[in-house]
Design a protein around this motif. Structure first.
Motif, PDB file in Angstrom:
ATOM      1  N   ARG A  28       0.864  -1.177   0.000  1.00  0.00           N
ATOM      2  CA  ARG A  28       0.000   0.000   0.000  1.00  0.00           C
ATOM      3  C   ARG A  28       0.898   1.223   0.000  1.00  0.00           C
ATOM      4  NH1 ARG A  28      -1.729  -2.803   4.215  1.00  0.00           N
ATOM      5  NH2 ARG A  28      -0.882  -1.281   5.645  1.00  0.00           N
ATOM      6  N   SER A  30       0.897   5.857  -0.766  1.00  0.00           N
ATOM      7  CA  SER A  30       0.112   7.078  -0.909  1.00  0.00           C
ATOM      8  C   SER A  30       0.317   7.745  -2.264  1.00  0.00           C
ATOM      9  CB  SER A  30       0.481   8.063   0.203  1.00  0.00           C
ATOM     10  OG  SER A  30       1.883   8.267   0.252  1.00  0.00           O
ATOM     11  N   GLY A  35      -4.120   9.472   1.115  1.00  0.00           N
ATOM     12  CA  GLY A  35      -3.579   8.846   2.310  1.00  0.00           C
ATOM     13  C   GLY A  35      -2.187   9.320   2.653  1.00  0.00           C
ATOM     14  N   ARG A 132      -5.669   4.535  10.746  1.00  0.00           N
ATOM     15  CA  ARG A 132      -6.206   4.076   9.462  1.00  0.00           C
ATOM     16  C   ARG A 132      -7.396   4.917   9.003  1.00  0.00           C
ATOM     17  NH1 ARG A 132      -1.954   1.262   7.774  1.00  0.00           N
ATOM     18  NH2 ARG A 132      -1.843  -0.918   8.445  1.00  0.00           N
ATOM     19  N   ASP A 136      -5.931   8.068   7.405  1.00  0.00           N
ATOM     20  CA  ASP A 136      -5.671   7.299   6.180  1.00  0.00           C
ATOM     21  C   ASP A 136      -4.212   6.866   6.104  1.00  0.00           C
ATOM     22  OD1 ASP A 136      -6.396   6.010   3.908  1.00  0.00           O
ATOM     23  OD2 ASP A 136      -6.395   7.772   2.615  1.00  0.00           O
ATOM     24  N   ARG A 138      -1.218   4.540   5.651  1.00  0.00           N
ATOM     25  CA  ARG A 138      -1.080   3.317   4.875  1.00  0.00           C
ATOM     26  C   ARG A 138       0.243   2.602   5.113  1.00  0.00           C
ATOM     27  NH1 ARG A 138      -4.482   4.146  -0.618  1.00  0.00           N
ATOM     28  NH2 ARG A 138      -6.113   5.436   0.307  1.00  0.00           N
TER      29      ARG A 138
END
Length: 438
Positions: A28, A30, A35, A132, A136, A138
């Motif tokens: 994951r 951004s 995020g 989270r 956001d 990650r």
């Protein structure tokens, strides 16, 4: 107490927890402006992924107050150490601040038990939820879970964390009862079993979602099916080595059972270190770090090389006085002067030399000095030509170790090599201590 003082106490208190590797999670990041944070990249070295990447983690306790009195723990209720406690918001802000300064890529969060297991677990999960959902975030999150907490809280933790871990603490039920009587070995395993079920369910749903990539929604157009995530990097555990008289054979047997029963990603071994105001039930001396290292090597053999725990440390060892062919000591312990793969090869000299041009993969993996990648490359190369010594040189394998155990088109050591002399050859030479060594 200001946040810097808390950080000094609670980061130091977390150093005894070894189970903070960050490999195996889903990717994951951004990229695209959404995020904050990432599970990729490199930074300050705290732990390593299997591909060699350094992963930096903010490793702290929520609090080192604890109502339990585990004899081996520096944070036990009767320990005379400075205490501190973070609020949920303080941990969140520390994580975000350190990330923005490019100091970390994730968070490892554990805690002492305050009030009760459910209350403590709620606080730990809330940190992950706020990161989270509210920010956001990650990056990588590893939560140390509390086995006595409710199943609902464990399930909630898995929705936010990349990895969950529950410490088994000690290799045997007897050791746990003697040194940590307030902890329940059965409860620890029940929680591991619950996590395995949730992880397996999430993987199954992910496979189903991949098979049905697009689903129709009653309100309108189709959308991509997204499976719920649950601890994508799996679960791990840690056990203390040397706090009781448990031998290495029993430790590896416990690890093999944990891998099989709960599909753990890793079992971590932590050499016991004496703590202040220690109980008389504990050893006075620290366990040798080389013993911890040999256990990790043996663990690697079980996970990637096809060895079973009872092969690595057999139940009975011929030649008890000097070990099997001078390599493996008696009493269920790993040799400290040679690695366990070499010790096995020396104890089974009749199986060598191995012809690298015809031997199956399973036997190639048992050759000292050959790793998994080297074996795979040799298997590919021998399809088109006969292997020679130069092929090993190009793979940068330790020729001094490998050539004693293999046969090649231009190399035939024969079976007459004496195992005792080989053991002496591979044992490290004594090194004079430096005035500045620690």
């Amino acid at each position: 107490m200001n946040i810097q003082s808390k950080l000094a106490i609670l980061a130091d208190a977390a150093k005894y927890d070894a189970s903070c590797a960050s490999s195996g999670t889903s990717k994951r990041n951004s990229v695209g402006g959404r995020g904050i944070g990432s599970t990729e990249g490199s930074g300050i070295c705290h732990s390593y992924a299997p591909d060699g990447r350094c992963i930096s983690l903010l490793k702290i306790l929520l609090t080192n107050f604890c109502q339990y009195d585990c004899l081996y723990c520096v944070n036990r209720v009767t320990s005379n150490v400075p205490r501190a406690r973070f609020t949920v918001d303080e941990v969140v802000q520390l994580t975000l601040d350190f990330y923005r300064r490019n100091c970390i890529e994730g968070l490892f969060l554990s805690s002492g038990i305050i009030q009760n297991p459910d209350y403590t677990m709620e606080q730990v999960v809330e940190v992950a939820r706020v990161l989270r959902e509210d920010h956001d975030f990650r990056g990588y999150i590893h939560l140390k879970t509390i086995p006595d907490a409710s199943a609902e809280l464990l399930e909630k933790a898995g929705r936010y964390a990349d990895r969950l871990s529950i410490n088994i603490e000690l290799p045997t039920v007897q050791g746990l009862a003697a040194l940590a009587p307030e902890k329940d070995g059965a409860a620890i395993r029940r929680s591991m079993a619950r996590l395995r079920v949730h992880i397996d369910d999430a993987k199954g749903e992910a496979r189903d979602a991949a098979a049905n990539k697009v689903v129709s929604m009653p309100q309108g157009g189709p959308r991509r099916a997204v499976a719920p995530r649950f601890s994508p990097a799996g679960q791990s555990t840690q056990m203390i080595v040397g706090a009781d008289a448990t031998d290495d054979r029993t430790i590896l047997s416990t690890s093999a059972n944990l891998y099989s029963a709960y599909r753990l990603r890793r079992v971590y071994y932590s050499a016991f270190s004496p703590i202040p105001d220690a109980s008389s039930a504990l050893p006075l001396q620290a366990a040798p770090l080389v013993r911890e290292h040999r256990l990790y090597q043996a663990d690697w053999l079980m996970r990637f090389y096809g060895f079973t725990h009872d092969e690595i440390v057999p139940p009975t060892v011929p030649g008890a006085a000097g070990g099997a062919q001078g390599a493996t000591p008696s009493g269920g312990m790993l040799a400290l002067d040679v690695d366990p793969k070499l010790a096995w090869a020396l104890a089974h000299r009749d199986r060598f030399p191995v012809d690298l041009n015809v031997a199956p993969r399973e036997m190639l993996l048992r050759v000292p000095g050959l790793g998994v990648k080297a074996v795979e490359r040799l298997l590919v190369a021998r399809r088109v030509r006969r292997l020679r010594s130069d092929d090993l040189t190009r793979l940068h394998v330790p020729l001094r170790k490998v050539l004693a155990f293999v046969q090649l088109a231009d190399h035939r050591p024969g079976r007459g090599l004496d195992a005792v002399n080989l053991a002496a050859q591979f044992k490290p030479a004594p090194v004079q201590a430096s005035l500045f060594s620690t």
